[in-house]
Design a protein around this motif. Structure first.
Motif, PDB file in Angstrom:
ATOM      1  N   ASN A  18       0.813  -1.211   0.000  1.00 21.46           N
ATOM      2  CA  ASN A  18       0.000   0.000   0.000  1.00 21.46           C
ATOM      3  C   ASN A  18       0.847   1.263   0.000  1.00 21.46           C
ATOM      4  OD1 ASN A  18      -2.598  -0.590  -0.351  1.00 21.46           O
ATOM      5  ND2 ASN A  18      -3.130  -0.774   1.829  1.00 21.46           N
ATOM      6  N   ASP A  19       2.179   1.112   0.043  1.00 23.55           N
ATOM      7  CA  ASP A  19       3.062   2.266   0.083  1.00 23.55           C
ATOM      8  C   ASP A  19       3.146   2.892  -1.314  1.00 23.55           C
ATOM      9  OD1 ASP A  19       5.168   4.022   0.174  1.00 23.55           O
ATOM     10  OD2 ASP A  19       6.249   2.849   1.692  1.00 23.55           O
ATOM     11  N   PRO A  20       2.789   4.183  -1.436  1.00 18.01           N
ATOM     12  CA  PRO A  20       2.773   4.804  -2.776  1.00 18.01           C
ATOM     13  C   PRO A  20       4.097   4.683  -3.499  1.00 18.01           C
ATOM     14  CG  PRO A  20       1.896   6.305  -1.126  1.00 18.01           C
ATOM     15  CD  PRO A  20       2.374   5.108  -0.390  1.00 18.01           C
ATOM     16  N   VAL A  21       5.218   4.797  -2.767  1.00 21.30           N
ATOM     17  CA  VAL A  21       6.522   4.751  -3.431  1.00 21.30           C
ATOM     18  C   VAL A  21       6.741   3.397  -4.084  1.00 21.30           C
ATOM     19  CG1 VAL A  21       8.997   4.949  -3.091  1.00 21.30           C
ATOM     20  CG2 VAL A  21       7.446   6.421  -1.797  1.00 21.30           C
ATOM     21  N   TYR A  22       6.520   2.343  -3.316  1.00 19.87           N
ATOM     22  CA  TYR A  22       6.736   0.998  -3.866  1.00 19.87           C
ATOM     23  C   TYR A  22       5.738   0.690  -4.956  1.00 19.87           C
ATOM     24  CZ  TYR A  22      10.152   0.199  -0.281  1.00 19.87           C
ATOM     25  OH  TYR A  22      11.263   0.286   0.484  1.00 19.87           O
ATOM     26  N   ARG A  23       4.501   1.174  -4.739  1.00 14.27           N
ATOM     27  CA  ARG A  23       3.477   0.934  -5.759  1.00 14.27           C
ATOM     28  C   ARG A  23       3.898   1.536  -7.097  1.00 14.27           C
ATOM     29  NH1 ARG A  23      -2.722   1.807  -4.580  1.00 14.27           N
ATOM     30  NH2 ARG A  23      -3.184  -0.329  -3.997  1.00 14.27           N
ATOM     31  N   ALA A  24       4.401   2.801  -7.055  1.00 16.29           N
ATOM     32  CA  ALA A  24       4.804   3.464  -8.294  1.00 16.29           C
ATOM     33  C   ALA A  24       5.918   2.682  -8.961  1.00 16.29           C
ATOM     34  CB  ALA A  24       5.252   4.895  -8.008  1.00 16.29           C
ATOM     35  N   LEU A  25       6.909   2.256  -8.129  1.00 15.60           N
ATOM     36  CA  LEU A  25       8.030   1.497  -8.687  1.00 15.60           C
ATOM     37  C   LEU A  25       7.541   0.213  -9.347  1.00 15.60           C
ATOM     38  CD1 LEU A  25      10.893   1.845  -6.069  1.00 15.60           C
ATOM     39  CD2 LEU A  25      10.834   2.659  -8.423  1.00 15.60           C
ATOM     40  N   PHE A  26       6.659  -0.494  -8.618  1.00 20.76           N
ATOM     41  CA  PHE A  26       6.152  -1.764  -9.121  1.00 20.76           C
ATOM     42  C   PHE A  26       5.398  -1.555 -10.444  1.00 20.76           C
ATOM     43  CE2 PHE A  26       2.445  -4.593  -9.372  1.00 20.76           C
ATOM     44  CZ  PHE A  26       3.106  -5.797  -9.561  1.00 20.76           C
ATOM     45  N   PHE A  27       4.548  -0.531 -10.448  1.00 21.10           N
ATOM     46  CA  PHE A  27       3.724  -0.289 -11.624  1.00 21.10           C
ATOM     47  C   PHE A  27       4.591   0.065 -12.835  1.00 21.10           C
ATOM     48  CE2 PHE A  27       0.609   2.201 -14.124  1.00 21.10           C
ATOM     49  CZ  PHE A  27      -0.300   1.181 -14.293  1.00 21.10           C
ATOM     50  N   GLN A  28       5.607   0.908 -12.592  1.00 18.36           N
ATOM     51  CA  GLN A  28       6.470   1.302 -13.706  1.00 18.36           C
ATOM     52  C   GLN A  28       7.264   0.118 -14.230  1.00 18.36           C
ATOM     53  OE1 GLN A  28       8.256   5.318 -13.670  1.00 18.36           O
ATOM     54  NE2 GLN A  28       7.801   5.195 -11.511  1.00 18.36           N
ATOM     55  N   ALA A  29       7.733  -0.735 -13.284  1.00 18.93           N
ATOM     56  CA  ALA A  29       8.470  -1.923 -13.705  1.00 18.93           C
ATOM     57  C   ALA A  29       7.570  -2.790 -14.578  1.00 18.93           C
ATOM     58  CB  ALA A  29       8.950  -2.700 -12.488  1.00 18.93           C
ATOM     59  N   LEU A  30       6.305  -2.901 -14.168  1.00 20.44           N
ATOM     60  CA  LEU A  30       5.338  -3.704 -14.915  1.00 20.44           C
ATOM     61  C   LEU A  30       5.179  -3.156 -16.331  1.00 20.44           C
ATOM     62  CD1 LEU A  30       3.593  -6.109 -13.967  1.00 20.44           C
ATOM     63  CD2 LEU A  30       1.675  -4.514 -13.899  1.00 20.44           C
ATOM     64  N   VAL A  31       4.964  -1.821 -16.447  1.00 20.25           N
ATOM     65  CA  VAL A  31       4.762  -1.203 -17.762  1.00 20.25           C
ATOM     66  C   VAL A  31       5.997  -1.380 -18.628  1.00 20.25           C
ATOM     67  CG1 VAL A  31       4.444   0.988 -18.945  1.00 20.25           C
ATOM     68  CG2 VAL A  31       3.071   0.458 -16.958  1.00 20.25           C
ATOM     69  N   LEU A  32       7.168  -1.098 -18.008  1.00 20.32           N
ATOM     70  CA  LEU A  32       8.415  -1.205 -18.769  1.00 20.32           C
ATOM     71  C   LEU A  32       8.613  -2.633 -19.251  1.00 20.32           C
ATOM     72  CD1 LEU A  32      10.714   0.713 -19.520  1.00 20.32           C
ATOM     73  CD2 LEU A  32      12.011  -0.243 -17.624  1.00 20.32           C
ATOM     74  N   GLY A  33       8.350  -3.579 -18.354  1.00 20.38           N
ATOM     75  CA  GLY A  33       8.483  -4.986 -18.729  1.00 20.38           C
ATOM     76  C   GLY A  33       7.569  -5.319 -19.892  1.00 20.38           C
ATOM     77  N   GLY A  34       6.321  -4.834 -19.814  1.00 20.91           N
ATOM     78  CA  GLY A  34       5.361  -5.094 -20.893  1.00 20.91           C
ATOM     79  C   GLY A  34       5.861  -4.540 -22.212  1.00 20.91           C
ATOM     80  N   VAL A  35       6.366  -3.284 -22.168  1.00 21.41           N
ATOM     81  CA  VAL A  35       6.834  -2.649 -23.402  1.00 21.41           C
ATOM     82  C   VAL A  35       8.032  -3.393 -23.965  1.00 21.41           C
ATOM     83  CG1 VAL A  35       7.874  -0.569 -24.357  1.00 21.41           C
ATOM     84  CG2 VAL A  35       5.907  -0.392 -22.851  1.00 21.41           C
ATOM     85  N   ILE A  36       8.967  -3.773 -23.062  1.00 20.73           N
ATOM     86  CA  ILE A  36      10.158  -4.484 -23.538  1.00 20.73           C
ATOM     87  C   ILE A  36       9.760  -5.824 -24.150  1.00 20.73           C
ATOM     88  CG2 ILE A  36      12.262  -5.662 -22.777  1.00 20.73           C
ATOM     89  CD1 ILE A  36      12.682  -3.381 -20.818  1.00 20.73           C
ATOM     90  N   PHE A  37       8.824  -6.508 -23.475  1.00 24.18           N
ATOM     91  CA  PHE A  37       8.380  -7.801 -23.991  1.00 24.18           C
ATOM     92  C   PHE A  37       7.751  -7.630 -25.376  1.00 24.18           C
ATOM     93  CE2 PHE A  37       4.987 -10.957 -24.516  1.00 24.18           C
ATOM     94  CZ  PHE A  37       5.768 -12.104 -24.542  1.00 24.18           C
ATOM     95  N   LEU A  38       6.878  -6.589 -25.500  1.00 25.04           N
ATOM     96  CA  LEU A  38       6.224  -6.328 -26.785  1.00 25.04           C
ATOM     97  C   LEU A  38       7.266  -6.030 -27.857  1.00 25.04           C
ATOM     98  CD1 LEU A  38       3.286  -5.915 -27.936  1.00 25.04           C
ATOM     99  CD2 LEU A  38       3.720  -3.490 -27.697  1.00 25.04           C
ATOM    100  N   GLY A  39       8.223  -5.151 -27.509  1.00 19.76           N
ATOM    101  CA  GLY A  39       9.275  -4.797 -28.465  1.00 19.76           C
ATOM    102  C   GLY A  39      10.078  -6.021 -28.859  1.00 19.76           C
ATOM    103  N   TYR A  40      10.414  -6.859 -27.858  1.00 22.42           N
ATOM    104  CA  TYR A  40      11.211  -8.060 -28.142  1.00 22.42           C
ATOM    105  C   TYR A  40      10.450  -8.971 -29.101  1.00 22.42           C
ATOM    106  CZ  TYR A  40      13.340 -12.591 -27.512  1.00 22.42           C
ATOM    107  OH  TYR A  40      13.920 -13.807 -27.748  1.00 22.42           O
TER     108      TYR A  40
END
Lengths: 396, 376
Positions: A18-40
């Motif tokens: 529930n910590d906003p900082v960790y949530r933001a990090l997690f969410f961004q990692a998720l998006v970045l991972g998705g984009v990298i996977f799509l690009g790959y």
């Protein structure tokens, strides 16, 4: 004691999910991972497909011989030149039509915009009808109309429309006399350069003198005199070193002289007439944005109508006009790619059309084409931001 | 009117003098608006001359000299075989079905017509100010109608015959591309706009990059890309037809423009609204969905309509990659050996149809702008 109280008053730490900082990090990692996977996935699919079709990727093809001719070239180009040279020719054609379009669209747009604001009812209504009609018709349709509906319906070269025996209009294009420089022509060019330098320093001197003493100087009239007079004197001294080469009918078409192909004429006509409607609306908005009190105040301090317009109204109107005007220039440049539909040899037709078809290097060719347009638009928006910052109101 | 006594200086009440004849009525209006100065006089003369040069030939071409009846193209041709210098309306009459539906089978065209009726029936209540269920109607039009329309047009289920997309064409295809483009690009655009204003740097950078990439290139290169590069992107053996590829290109392209429109609306909402929602304990998505977006989207409806107008005009570009939209079928008729060659009539008709759509939409957006402008 005091520390203990502080310890108890500290808010309870939220759980990590529930910590906003960790949530933001997690969410961004998720998006970045998705984009990298799509690009790959896309890249690996593309490489696999290219390999299957036997196409070698890379930009090496730019050096091989093109082997096709281009209808219009501003720099020397033959079929034995490389793809890179063809790319440059096509790019220059795109820039040429964009420059012509921007030039006429600006002039016509400003005229119509001012006419729209005129206190002459008839003129203002005619400008409104023009704007509302052409703005609401797709540009491609207008290009087709001018090209297939008007210019291609003109008579054959033998029955050309003639103007003063020197301009010829037929379904192959517009032909006009070409100036041929002779010996000593460079002298005239240098005199024009000299005139511009003189005017620049004169304007600086006049401005400084007015700031110091208040005395005005007729910069505009003197500049016109210099820019016309100096080259004229140079021309007289060298004995008018220029002749005109007239187009002549040879075989099935006119030879010599300057020729404008109908594709270029219809494209620049449609682009300028269409974009002028948008520019007219921008100009109108810009001028109405300057409140009438400004004009009244300028009159009250004793400025005549001319200086009022030049020193008070226009600088303020330009602040409103320039940013949307730049984006219209950008739109015009991007719209010039519609050239492909009427076979004007621009970047899209030559490069994304012919070259792509011949080499099959879809990824590289499309990437270069998009890259060129993207570079142009990023340059223009960088200029716009710079201008905006320069012109922005300095607020307290 | 009482007689004027020029030498009357008597005190008391006198009847008002009527204003000079040259300042009221038609004469006064003309003096003020057409002939107020020598320059204005010249401009009026120039305008009248231009109108005289332009309008009578157009009326002659479109109405008086035009060919209204006849059933063979010869009625529109000179002895030499070239088209007459007048509108050939029987050419439009002959091709009308093709221009509206393309090659869509005649027996199946009721499917398109019923979708039109459904769409219009859904849109009419939106224009009635006192109608209560506008929200539900909008949801229906945005999410349910496209599904129904897809099953109607493509067929293949509910006992409807399959109609392949290469048969789709004409004004019908133009509307399909424009409406799909706007319906798909709206949600993507909203997500991109929210991403661009997000606090998370990676998300923001990705959204900015995506938006600027599509906004920086012409639509035609996007269409080229979708027609030659999409097949390379997909795994082996998987392929879409040409229409879907074009639709993906159009949707991605307009999503970037939509994102900028929505961002304009988001920027106009004061920050206090977000803070207040946060203070009440609403989560990010609840804040956006319940507080910010309803206000922002309402504010940018005119901008959305303007984007739609641009998209509607840009659909003509699909003919370059070989789809037969409204302009595409018009171009196709010209090559017909028997009924072809009437370029001017065809283009004027197409221009008129496009103009009607775009002009009415732009008037609607201006009306909305006035209605929503509740400031000073």
């Amino acid at each position: 004691m005091a520390e203990e109280i502080l310890e108890t008053q500290k808010p309870a730490k939220p759980p990590i999910w529930n910590d906003p900082v960790y949530r933001a990090l997690f969410f961004q990692a998720l998006v970045l991972g998705g984009v990298i996977f799509l690009g790959y996935t896309l890249v690996s699919n593309t490489l696999h497909n290219l390999e299957r079709q036997g196409i070698a990727s890379g930009f090496g093809f730019m050096k091989t011989t093109a082997g096709f001719s281009i209808l219009m070239n501003l720099i020397d180009y033959t079929e034995s030149d490389s793809y890179f040279r063809a790319f440059v020719v096509a790019l220059l054609n795109t820039l040429l039509v964009a420059a012509i379009g921007i030039f006429f669209a600006t002039i016509f747009g400003f005229l119509v915009g001012v006419a729209r604001l005129s206190n002459n009812w008839l003129l203002s209504k005619m400008a409104a009808v023009y704007i509302e009609t052409l703005r609401n018709i797709p540009l491609l349709l207008q290009i087709f109309f001018w090209y297939f509906g008007v210019l291609r319906q003109l008579p054959q070269p033998k029955q050309s429309v003639m103007l003063w025996d020197s301009f010829f209009l037929n379904n192959r294009g517009l032909y006009s006399p070409a100036p041929v420089p002779e010996e000593g022509f460079a002298f005239i060019i240098w005199s024009i350069v000299a005139a511009i330098i003189i005017i620049y320093f004169m304007a600086r001197w006049a401005h400084k003198r007015q700031a110091d003493t208040g005395q005005q100087f007729h910069t505009v009239y003197v500049s016109i005199g210099i820019i016309i007079g100096l080259p004229f004197i140079a021309a007289v001294l060298t004995g008018f070193p220029m002749t005109w080469e007239y187009p002549t009918l040879q075989g099935f078409n006119y030879k010599d002289g300057l020729s404008l192909i109908p594709e270029l004429v219809s494209l620049s006509l449609a682009l300028s007439l269409y974009t002028a409607t948008f520019i007219a609306e921008i100009v109108r908005a810009g001028i109405t944005a300057v409140s009438h009190g400004q004009t009244e105040a300028a009159y009250a301090v004793g400025l005549r109508p001319g200086p009022t317009l030049r020193l008070v109204v226009i600088p303020q109107a330009l602040r409103v006009i320039i940013p949307p005007l730049t984006s219209q220039y950008l739109n015009l440049t991007k719209n010039s790619s519609l050239a492909a539909a009427i076979a004007y040899p621009d970047l899209v037709l030559v490069f994304a059309g012919t070259v792509l078809m011949q080499t099959g290097q879809a990824v590289e060719v499309i990437a270069i084409t998009m890259g060129v347009y993207l570079t142009i638009s990023l340059l223009i928006s960088a200029f716009m931001n710079w201008y905006n910052n320069k012109m922005a109101l300095v607020e307290r | 009117m009482t007689e004027r006594k020029s030498d009357s200086h008597e005190l008391g009440s006198h009847p008002d003098w009527s204003p000079p004849a040259s300042t009221v009525g038609v004469l006064g209006w003309m003096r003020a608006n057409l002939f107020s100065s020598p320059l204005n006089f010249g401009l009026t003369a120039l305008g009248l001359w231009l109108i005289y040069q332009i309008v009578p030939p157009i009326i002659n071409w479109a109405f008086i000299d035009a060919i209204w009846s006849g059933d063979s193209p010869d009625a529109c041709r000179n002895e030499g075989g070239g088209p007459k210098a007048a509108a050939c309306w029987i050419y439009i009459d002959h091709w009308f079905n093709y221009l509206m539906y393309g090659l869509y089978p005649k027996t199946e065209q009721w499917r398109i017509n019923s979708a039109y009726i459904l769409l219009l029936g859904g849109m009419i209540p939106l224009f009635i100010p006192s109608f209560k269920y506008k929200g539900w109607i909008s949801v229906f039009l945005l999410f349910v109608f496209p599904v129904i329309a897809y099953f109607l047009f493509a067929g293949g289920s509910f006992d409807l015959a399959i109609v392949e997309t290469p048969l789709w064409g004409g004004l019908f295809l133009t509307l399909v591309i424009a409406i799909t483009g706007i319906v798909v690009s709206l949600p993507i655009g909203i997500v991109l706009a929210l991403g661009r204003r997000s606090d998370m740097p990676i998300v923001r950078a990705l959204c900015v990059g995506f938006i600027e990439l599509w906004r920086g290139v012409p639509l035609i290169t996007v269409l080229f890309m979708s027609s030659v590069m999409f097949p390379l992107f997909l795994p082996e053996g998987m392929n879409f037809d040409k229409l879907i590829r074009a639709l993906v290109g159009v949707a991605l392209f307009s999503a970037a423009y939509m994102a900028e429109v929505v961002r304009g609306g988001l920027q106009a909402i004061p920050k206090g609204q977000t803070e207040a929602a946060g203070a009440l304990g609403l989560s990010y998505w609840k804040t956006m969905g319940l507080i910010i977006l309803p206000q922002a989207l309402k504010m940018v409806i005119p901008g959305i309509v303007n984007t739609f107008i641009g998209l509607f005009k840009d659909t003509t570009l699909v003919l370059i990659i070989g789809l037969f939209d409204f302009l595409g079928v018009i171009q196709a008729t010209f090559t017909n050996p028997e009924w072809g060659g009437f370029h001017t009539t065809g283009y004027v008709f197409a221009a008129f149809i496009y103009w009607c759509f775009c002009f009415s939409m732009s008037r609607y957006s201006m009306h909305l702008e006035k209605k929503l402008h509740t400031g000073h």
